[in-house]
Design an enzyme around this catalytic site. Structure first.
Site, short mmCIF file in Angstrom:
data_model
loop_
_atom_site.label_atom_id
_atom_site.label_comp_id
_atom_site.label_asym_id
_atom_site.label_seq_id
_atom_site.Cartn_x
_atom_site.Cartn_y
_atom_site.Cartn_z
N ASP A 1 0.85 -1.19 0.00
CA ASP A 1 0.00 0.00 0.00
C ASP A 1 0.89 1.25 0.00
OD1 ASP A 1 -3.21 0.56 1.02
OD2 ASP A 1 -1.77 2.22 1.10
N ILE A 2 0.53 2.22 -0.80
CA ILE A 2 1.34 3.44 -0.96
C ILE A 2 1.33 4.29 0.31
CG2 ILE A 2 -0.43 5.04 -1.84
CD1 ILE A 2 1.64 5.71 -4.09
N ASN B 1 -13.11 -3.10 2.29
CA ASN B 1 -14.15 -2.08 2.39
C ASN B 1 -15.08 -2.17 1.19
OD1 ASN B 1 -13.21 -0.76 4.82
ND2 ASN B 1 -11.50 0.03 3.62
N GLN C 1 -14.72 3.01 1.16
CA GLN C 1 -13.95 2.41 0.05
C GLN C 1 -13.53 3.53 -0.89
OE1 GLN C 1 -16.01 -0.55 -2.32
NE2 GLN C 1 -14.21 -0.94 -3.60
N SER C 2 -12.22 3.63 -1.16
CA SER C 2 -11.74 4.73 -2.00
C SER C 2 -11.33 4.29 -3.40
CB SER C 2 -10.58 5.46 -1.32
OG SER C 2 -9.50 4.59 -1.11
N HIS D 1 -10.35 -5.24 -3.27
CA HIS D 1 -9.03 -5.48 -2.69
C HIS D 1 -9.16 -5.86 -1.23
CE1 HIS D 1 -10.00 -1.19 -2.38
NE2 HIS D 1 -9.35 -1.20 -1.22
N HIS E 1 -6.92 -5.73 2.27
CA HIS E 1 -5.75 -5.22 2.96
C HIS E 1 -5.23 -6.31 3.90
CE1 HIS E 1 -6.74 -0.77 2.35
NE2 HIS E 1 -7.92 -1.32 2.12
P1 AMP Z 1 -9.78 1.48 0.40
O1 AMP Z 1 -9.95 2.74 1.18
O2 AMP Z 1 -10.16 0.23 1.16
O3 AMP Z 1 -10.46 1.57 -0.95
O4 AMP Z 1 -8.22 1.30 0.17
C1 AMP Z 1 -7.53 1.81 -0.92
C2 AMP Z 1 -6.08 1.75 -0.58
O5 AMP Z 1 -5.32 1.92 -1.77
C3 AMP Z 1 -5.58 2.83 0.39
O6 AMP Z 1 -5.04 2.24 1.56
C4 AMP Z 1 -4.52 3.60 -0.41
O7 AMP Z 1 -3.43 4.01 0.37
C5 AMP Z 1 -4.13 2.58 -1.45
N1 AMP Z 1 -3.58 3.11 -2.70
C6 AMP Z 1 -4.10 4.12 -3.46
N2 AMP Z 1 -3.35 4.30 -4.54
C7 AMP Z 1 -2.34 3.42 -4.48
C8 AMP Z 1 -1.21 3.12 -5.30
N3 AMP Z 1 -0.97 3.80 -6.45
N4 AMP Z 1 -0.36 2.13 -4.93
C9 AMP Z 1 -0.58 1.46 -3.77
N5 AMP Z 1 -1.63 1.67 -2.96
C10 AMP Z 1 -2.49 2.64 -3.30
#
Ligand code: AMP
Length: 124
Positions: free
Chosen positions: A33-34, A91, A98-99, A104, A106
């Protein structure tokens, strides 16, 4: 649920955005995760187009679902999270914040993670 092929994980799968790969095969990609929330914070995503857990379970075959979660476990072992313990989070939708609209999971570990939810977990 309509899949948006411009989401960031779709771009990662197409190789348009770099990632720090932990594991990859024909079914899944796992990468760091970034914005790590713990010393171990790895995301595992299927290569198929699913918006969220809810969409994945609704559309994928039992074999695909089983294979996906076997790989989640495999990745947890690759990053050596199983000994100390780890938490899986996925999420689905707005209330869960969920973003990224590509399913996915975690994998979080590497330290004591505390309670289930951050801060005040009381239902209001
Ligand atoms: P969620 O909020 O469950 O949708 O988690 C999305 C996750 O993706 C977050 O923890 C972000 O930090 C991660 N994320 C977003 N962009 C990237 C990326 N380019 N590489 C790795 N992780 C990412």
């Amino acid at each position: 649920m309509t899949y948006d092929s411009n989401n960031i994980f779709a771009k990662i799968l197409r190789g348009e955005i770099p990632n720090k790969t932990v594991y990859e095969d024909e079914q899944v990609l796992a990468f760091h995760d970034i914005s790590a929330a713990a010393p171990v914070h790895v995301l595992v995503i299927p290569k198929g187009e699913y918006v969220s857990f809810d969409d994945f379970l609704g559309k994928a075959s039992a074999e695909t679902v089983h294979g996906f979660f076997e790989r989640v476990r495999k990745v947890a072992h690759i990053v050596e999270a199983q000994e100390g313990g780890y938490r899986l989070i996925t999420n689905h939708g707005r209330n869960a914040s969920q973003s990224v609209p590509h399913f996915h999971v975690h994998i979080l570990g590497g330290r004591a993670l505390g309670g289930l939810l951050p801060g005040d977990a009381l239902v209001r």
